[in-house]
Design a protein around this motif. Structure first.
Motif, mmCIF file in Angstrom:
data_model
loop_
_atom_site.group_PDB
_atom_site.id
_atom_site.type_symbol
_atom_site.label_atom_id
_atom_site.label_comp_id
_atom_site.label_asym_id
_atom_site.label_seq_id
_atom_site.Cartn_x
_atom_site.Cartn_y
_atom_site.Cartn_z
ATOM 1 N N LEU A 177 0.808 -1.212 0.000
ATOM 2 C CA LEU A 177 0.000 0.000 0.000
ATOM 3 C C LEU A 177 0.849 1.273 0.000
ATOM 4 O O LEU A 177 0.301 2.381 0.017
ATOM 5 C CB LEU A 177 -0.940 0.019 1.210
ATOM 6 C CG LEU A 177 -1.976 -1.106 1.280
ATOM 7 C CD1 LEU A 177 -2.889 -0.919 2.483
ATOM 8 C CD2 LEU A 177 -2.791 -1.184 -0.009
ATOM 9 N N THR A 178 2.162 1.127 -0.021
ATOM 10 C CA THR A 178 3.059 2.276 -0.051
ATOM 11 C C THR A 178 2.785 3.145 -1.276
ATOM 12 O O THR A 178 2.708 2.660 -2.407
ATOM 13 C CB THR A 178 4.524 1.822 -0.084
ATOM 14 O OG1 THR A 178 4.795 1.011 1.064
ATOM 15 C CG2 THR A 178 5.476 3.007 -0.101
ATOM 16 N N LYS A 179 2.616 4.438 -1.053
ATOM 17 C CA LYS A 179 2.307 5.370 -2.132
ATOM 18 C C LYS A 179 3.554 5.742 -2.922
ATOM 19 O O LYS A 179 4.629 5.979 -2.355
ATOM 20 C CB LYS A 179 1.659 6.636 -1.579
ATOM 21 C CG LYS A 179 0.250 6.448 -1.053
ATOM 22 C CD LYS A 179 -0.740 6.173 -2.181
ATOM 23 C CE LYS A 179 -2.168 6.134 -1.660
ATOM 24 N NZ LYS A 179 -3.139 5.869 -2.759
ATOM 25 N N HIS A 222 5.162 8.329 -6.199
ATOM 26 C CA HIS A 222 5.045 9.740 -6.566
ATOM 27 C C HIS A 222 3.921 10.016 -7.562
ATOM 28 O O HIS A 222 3.461 11.162 -7.678
ATOM 29 C CB HIS A 222 6.371 10.236 -7.150
ATOM 30 C CG HIS A 222 7.381 10.587 -6.101
ATOM 31 N ND1 HIS A 222 8.601 11.156 -6.401
ATOM 32 C CD2 HIS A 222 7.364 10.437 -4.738
ATOM 33 C CE1 HIS A 222 9.284 11.347 -5.284
ATOM 34 N NE2 HIS A 222 8.558 10.906 -4.271
ATOM 35 N N GLY A 279 0.996 8.890 -7.263
ATOM 36 C CA GLY A 279 -0.252 8.799 -6.534
ATOM 37 C C GLY A 279 -0.784 7.396 -6.361
ATOM 38 O O GLY A 279 -1.706 7.166 -5.568
ATOM 39 N N ARG A 280 -0.230 6.440 -7.096
ATOM 40 C CA ARG A 280 -0.669 5.061 -6.970
ATOM 41 C C ARG A 280 0.096 4.365 -5.855
ATOM 42 O O ARG A 280 1.206 4.758 -5.501
ATOM 43 C CB ARG A 280 -0.445 4.303 -8.279
ATOM 44 C CG ARG A 280 -1.232 4.844 -9.449
ATOM 45 C CD ARG A 280 -1.005 4.002 -10.692
ATOM 46 N NE ARG A 280 0.382 4.039 -11.133
ATOM 47 C CZ ARG A 280 0.869 3.276 -12.129
ATOM 48 N NH1 ARG A 280 0.070 2.438 -12.746
ATOM 49 N NH2 ARG A 280 2.130 3.375 -12.481
ATOM 50 N N SER A 281 -0.490 3.319 -5.315
ATOM 51 C CA SER A 281 0.253 2.454 -4.406
ATOM 52 C C SER A 281 1.010 1.417 -5.236
ATOM 53 O O SER A 281 0.749 1.235 -6.433
ATOM 54 C CB SER A 281 -0.701 1.742 -3.444
ATOM 55 O OG SER A 281 -1.529 0.831 -4.145
ATOM 56 N N GLN A 292 -1.469 -1.038 -6.536
ATOM 57 C CA GLN A 292 -2.319 -0.498 -7.594
ATOM 58 C C GLN A 292 -1.630 -0.579 -8.938
ATOM 59 O O GLN A 292 -2.235 -0.985 -9.944
ATOM 60 C CB GLN A 292 -2.716 0.944 -7.297
ATOM 61 C CG GLN A 292 -3.654 1.541 -8.353
ATOM 62 C CD GLN A 292 -4.036 2.982 -8.055
ATOM 63 O OE1 GLN A 292 -3.797 3.495 -6.968
ATOM 64 N NE2 GLN A 292 -4.625 3.645 -9.026
ATOM 65 N N SER A 326 -8.762 -1.370 0.160
ATOM 66 C CA SER A 326 -8.203 -0.600 -0.951
ATOM 67 C C SER A 326 -8.522 -1.215 -2.313
ATOM 68 O O SER A 326 -8.652 -0.496 -3.305
ATOM 69 C CB SER A 326 -6.685 -0.476 -0.793
ATOM 70 O OG SER A 326 -6.347 0.181 0.419
ATOM 71 N N ASN A 347 10.685 5.858 -7.198
ATOM 72 C CA ASN A 347 10.132 7.187 -7.448
ATOM 73 C C ASN A 347 10.968 7.984 -8.444
ATOM 74 O O ASN A 347 10.427 8.775 -9.224
ATOM 75 C CB ASN A 347 9.991 7.938 -6.130
ATOM 76 C CG ASN A 347 8.783 7.483 -5.338
ATOM 77 O OD1 ASN A 347 7.722 7.234 -5.906
ATOM 78 N ND2 ASN A 347 8.942 7.348 -4.028
ATOM 79 N N SER A 378 3.231 6.063 -15.827
ATOM 80 C CA SER A 378 2.248 6.188 -14.764
ATOM 81 C C SER A 378 0.852 6.296 -15.334
ATOM 82 O O SER A 378 0.683 6.323 -16.542
ATOM 83 C CB SER A 378 2.560 7.414 -13.899
ATOM 84 O OG SER A 378 2.562 8.582 -14.681
#
Length: 237
Positions: free
Chosen positions: A24-26, A28, A30-32, A35, A65, A227, A237
């Motif tokens: 679940l770490t985000k 840069h 905006g997605r995890s 995701q 999520s 990132n 992205s």
């Protein structure tokens, strides 16, 4: 043809120092991490991908999520490693081969495109990076026919690193399940793969994805690299 896909997301990820499960770490964009993994799988395999996520630590946060995938709970997540999570997943999927991802790999969907011909042919493969060989990473060597003969962090003279994205063919799945059940609870799934290679003749082909962006996020510096890939445009992205 439907593709069985597993994301291994049961661990705590304490080395990253995050309160939530590491997937679940985000990032840069905006997605995890998870995701972008799910989006990558869907972009390559579409609705044919049957995604099963193995959860454990704070599982409810992952389920909240991403409510649209299937989950399998590893109730021993705090005392077992990826070998046992993968074992559970292999027992839960319908027949056929299984593509699995460590839940902390940030990667370009082209990695899956590179593996896709082998998946379509139902051939066991390991995505590898031959551009670097770090002592703390899982490394590999091959036999005279080009198939993996050694796969662990202890490999000496490794040809490259496994990136945490693999596929087991339907013909090798039974052997891998058997050997995953035999290895120690704290072993990584690579221990079961090595046993299946040595004891059952399983054949995993290394597929070089060194020219495609992929980072396994274990430490804060790995997250920085992921990132940086996003910020520089190396990772779409």
């Amino acid at each position: 043809m439907a593709v069985n896909v597993t994301i291994l997301a049961a661990g705590k990820g304490t080395r990253l120092g995050m309160p939530d499960p590491k997937p679940l770490t985000k990032l840069h964009d905006g997605r995890s991490i998870m995701q972008q993994q799910i989006e990558n799988v869907r972009s390559v395999f579409g609705t044919k991908a049957r995604i099963l996520v193995v959860v454990g630590f704070r599982f409810y946060r992952v389920v909240e999520s991403f409510p649209d995938v299937v989950y399998l709970y590893n109730d021993e997540f705090d005392t077992t490693n990826t070998s046992k999570s993968l074992l559970r997943a292999l027992g839960a999927h319908p027949k056929g081969g299984v593509l699995w991802l460590n839940g902390d790999v940030v990667f370009d969907p082209q990695v899956l495109e590179r593996l896709r011909p082998h998946i379509d042919a139902d051939e066991s493969v390991v995505a590898v990076n031959t551009a670097k060989v770090s002592d703390e990473e899982v490394k590999y060597r091959v036999d005279d026919d080009g198939y993996i003969s050694e796969l662990s962090k202890q490999v000496v003279g490794g040809l490259g690193e496994a990136v945490g994205i693999n596929y087991v063919a339907s013909s090798d799945r039974k052997a891998l399940r058997k050997r995953l059940a035999q290895v120690d609870d704290q072993d990584y799934f690579e221990g079961g793969m090595e046993l299946a290679i040595h004891q059952d003749g399983a054949r995993f082909r290394p597929v070089d994805i060194s020219d495609v962006f992929a980072v396994e996020v274990d430490f804060p510096e790995d997250l920085d690299r992921a990132n940086e890939g996003i910020d520089s445009g190396l990772l779409p992205s």
